[in-house]
Each structure stands twice: as structure tokens, then as C-alpha cells.
Write an enzyme that holds these catalytic residues in place. Structure first.
Site, PDB file in Angstrom:
ATOM      1  CG  HIS A  20      -2.342   0.312   1.151  1.00 29.73           C
ATOM      2  ND1 HIS A  20      -2.910   0.335  -0.362  1.00 29.73           N
ATOM      3  CD2 HIS A  20      -3.412   0.788   1.911  1.00 29.73           C
ATOM      4  CE1 HIS A  20      -4.230   0.848  -0.103  1.00 29.73           C
ATOM      5  NE2 HIS A  20      -4.540   1.023   1.282  1.00 29.73           N
ATOM      6  CG  ASN A  66      -8.898   4.617   4.374  1.00 28.03           C
ATOM      7  OD1 ASN A  66      -8.287   4.304   3.335  1.00 28.03           O
ATOM      8  ND2 ASN A  66      -9.363   3.858   5.184  1.00 28.03           N
ATOM      9  CG  ASP A  91      -2.163   0.489  -3.432  1.00 29.22           C
ATOM     10  OD1 ASP A  91      -2.183   1.764  -2.937  1.00 29.22           O
ATOM     11  OD2 ASP A  91      -2.769  -0.470  -2.990  1.00 29.22           O
ATOM     12  CG  ASN A 112     -10.846   2.916   1.109  1.00 34.63           C
ATOM     13  OD1 ASN A 112     -12.088   2.817   0.507  1.00 34.63           O
ATOM     14  ND2 ASN A 112     -10.649   2.149   2.115  1.00 34.63           N
TER      15      ASN A 112
END
Length: 187
Positions: A20, A66, A91, A112
Site C-alpha cells: 500500500h 483513507n 497501488d 479509499n
């Protein structure tokens, strides 16, 4: 002319080498290649990299994935950078590991970080460089997969793929989105 290059990731040592955090890894490599050093600022770590007559403001949001939109919106406004000069490095589970795709706009596709940017900028019309991380995980294990480390065989290939991502970012700033897509997306 200024560009905002936002690499998405999560702050903290436990996330540093996770899939991530590939956006952070790409920006670290881009900064290192120019001997630029990140400093902690509002909503993230930033540095400036000169590229011919362009200035790239590199941003690693400190808002966690997020809430990336808070940092991106703030730095666009603070640096007075037009939306067409924004590139988000992120990613992508839908792309095989190491596949790189640059796009001028698009949906968040369930990501997100992109979703929050889209929400706060009130548009899907911003460039993004998607770095494929693959989807080689058992059903129900997506979170563990994206927050996990790359497999050893991926780690061996990672430096070359990151360098290619840096080339794509430089091309975006120097040649524009369309020329960059034509040059890099079909390889």
C-alpha cells in the site's frame, strides 16, 4: 511551472515497505535521485525537485491513506497548482505486479485513497499513475495483503519498476499526459 506529485501511503514504520506504500517508495526514489530531502509539513512530508524549467512538489501525505484528499487539496491550494498538474501515485490490486499505467482521470475503483481525493476535489479528472501490486491473496485477506510486504521475487524486481515509475513521472511533467500515455502504457 509547478506540479504536485502525491504518492499515497500510510505513515509509520510498520507500513514502510507494505504494498500500500508504493506511492511513498516511488517518491522516495524520485527525491533521492535529485538529492532532495523531505521535511515534515502540514498534512505531509514534502520536498521540491527541479526538472529543467519545472518544479515538482513531492507530497507524502501524513493523513493515512483513507484521508489523502485533505493533504492533496491543501497542497494544491497552498502551491497554487492547477488540477491538470496533479499526479497521484497509487497501488492497484487489479494490475499484475509491476505493471504501470498512467491515466488522465477515472473512478477510484474502490481505492479509499483515490476515493477521498475524488470526494474532496469534487472531480475524477486528475492524473494518476497506478502501480500494479497484483491480487495474489486468499479470499477475505485483501487488507492483510495490501498492508503486507512484497514477496521476495517481487522485491528483486521492485527497484527497476520504481525507476520506471520515476521516468513516467518525469515524462508527465516534461511531455504531458497524452505523450506519456503513448510512450509508457503499451509496454
Amino acid at each position: 511551472m509547478k506540479y504536485l506529485i502525491a504518492g499515497l501511503g500510510n505513515i509509520g514504520a510498520e507500513y514502510r515497505y507494505s504494498r500500500h506504500n508504493i506511492g511513498f517508495m516511488v517518491l522516495d526514489a524520485l527525491a533521492e535521485a535529485s538529492n532532495a530531502v523531505f521535511s515534515d509539513n502540514r498534512y505531509g512530508a514534502t520536498c521540491e525537485v527541479r526538472l529543467k524549467n519545472k518544479i515538482m512538489v513531492l507530497l507524502k501525505p501524513s493523513t493515512y491513506m483513507n484521508l489523502s484528499g485533505n493533504a492533496v487539496r491543501y497542497w494544491l491550494q497552498k502551491e497554487n497548482i492547477p488540477l491538470e498538474n496533479l499526479l497521484v501515485v497509487v497501488d492497484d490490486l487489479a494490475l499484475p505486479f509491476g505493471t504501470l499505467r498512467i491515466k488522465p482521470k477515472g473512478s477510484c475503483a474502490g481505492h479509499n485513497g483515490l476515493g477521498n481525493i475524488e470526494e474532496l476535489l469534487a472531480t475524477q479528472s486528475y492524473a494518476r499513475l497506478k502501480f500494479g501490486i497484483g491480487n495474489n491473496y486468499p479470499k477475505g485477506m485483501q487488507v492483510e495483503y495490501v498492508l503486507g510486504s512484497f514477496f521476495p521475487e517481487e522485491q528483486r524486481e521492485l527497484p527497476l519498476r520504481i525507476e520506471r515509475a520515476c521516468d513516467i513521472i518525469r515524462s508527465f511533467c516534461l511531455a504531458g499526459i497524452q505523450n506519456t500515455m503513448n510512450q509508457y502504457n503499451n509496454r
